[in-house]
Write a protein that holds these residues in place. Structure first.
Motif: not given
Length: 135
Positions: A40-61
Motif C-alpha cells: 500500500y505504498t504504491d498508489t497505482i496498486l491501491i487505485d487498481k484494488i479500489g476499482d476492483f472492490m468497487k466493481a465487485l459491489l455490483w458484479a454478478e460474476n
C-alpha cells in the motif's frame, strides 16, 4: 361511481430480486507473507484494488469485471508456494495482474455467502516471478 382500488400484490407472490455483488473481505489477508505496508505504498496498486472492490459491489460474476485486469486461477503445479501460503479452503484462488506492470494480487471468491477475499497484494512480481515479462 366509486373508483376501484388498485389490486395489491400478495407479498408471498413477489419474486425476490436476484442477488448481485460481493462484499470485499481483507480479514484473511496474509500479512506475514505479503506485508500490507509494502503493497500500500504504491498508489497505482491501491487505485487498481479500489476499482476492483468497487466493481465487485455490483458484479454478478467477479471474474468478468472489465478493469484491464488479467485474472486467472492459480495453477496447483506452478503456484503451489502461493497456494500453501494462502492456506485457504473456501474456494478457488485467483491471481489478478495489471497488463504490463509488476503489480498484482491474490483473491478468492466464495459464491455461497457472496464474499471476495483479498489474500495478498504486491507491487513486485512476488506471486509469479516467471510471469514477469508478460505482466
Amino acid at each position: 361511481m366509486v373508483a376501484k382500488k388498485p389490486n395489491k400484490k400478495n407479498s408471498a407472490n413477489v419474486e425476490p430480486t436476484k442477488c448481485r455483488g460481493f462484499l470485499v473481505d481483507f480479514s484473511l489477508y496474509k500479512e506475514k507473507h505479503w506485508p500490507i505496508d509494502e503493497a500500500y505504498t504504491d498508489t497505482i496498486l491501491i487505485d487498481k484494488i479500489g476499482d476492483f472492490m468497487k466493481a465487485l459491489l455490483w458484479a454478478e460474476n467477479p471474474l468478468r469485471c472489465n478493469l484491464c485486469l488479467k485474472m486467472e486461477p492459480l495453477n496447483p503445479k506452478q503456484d503451489k508456494g502461493i497456494i500453501s501460503k494462502c492456506n485457504f479452503d473456501k474456494g478457488p484462488l485467483y491471481y489478478a495482474s495489471f497488463r504490463g506492470q509488476a503489480r498484482g494480487f491474490v483473491f478468492s471468491i466464495d459464491s455461497t455467502i457472496r464474499r471476495a477475499y483479498i489474500l495478498g497484494a504486491s507491487r513486485k512480481h512476488v506471486f509469479r516471478p516467471y510471469h514477469g515479462q508478460y505482466g
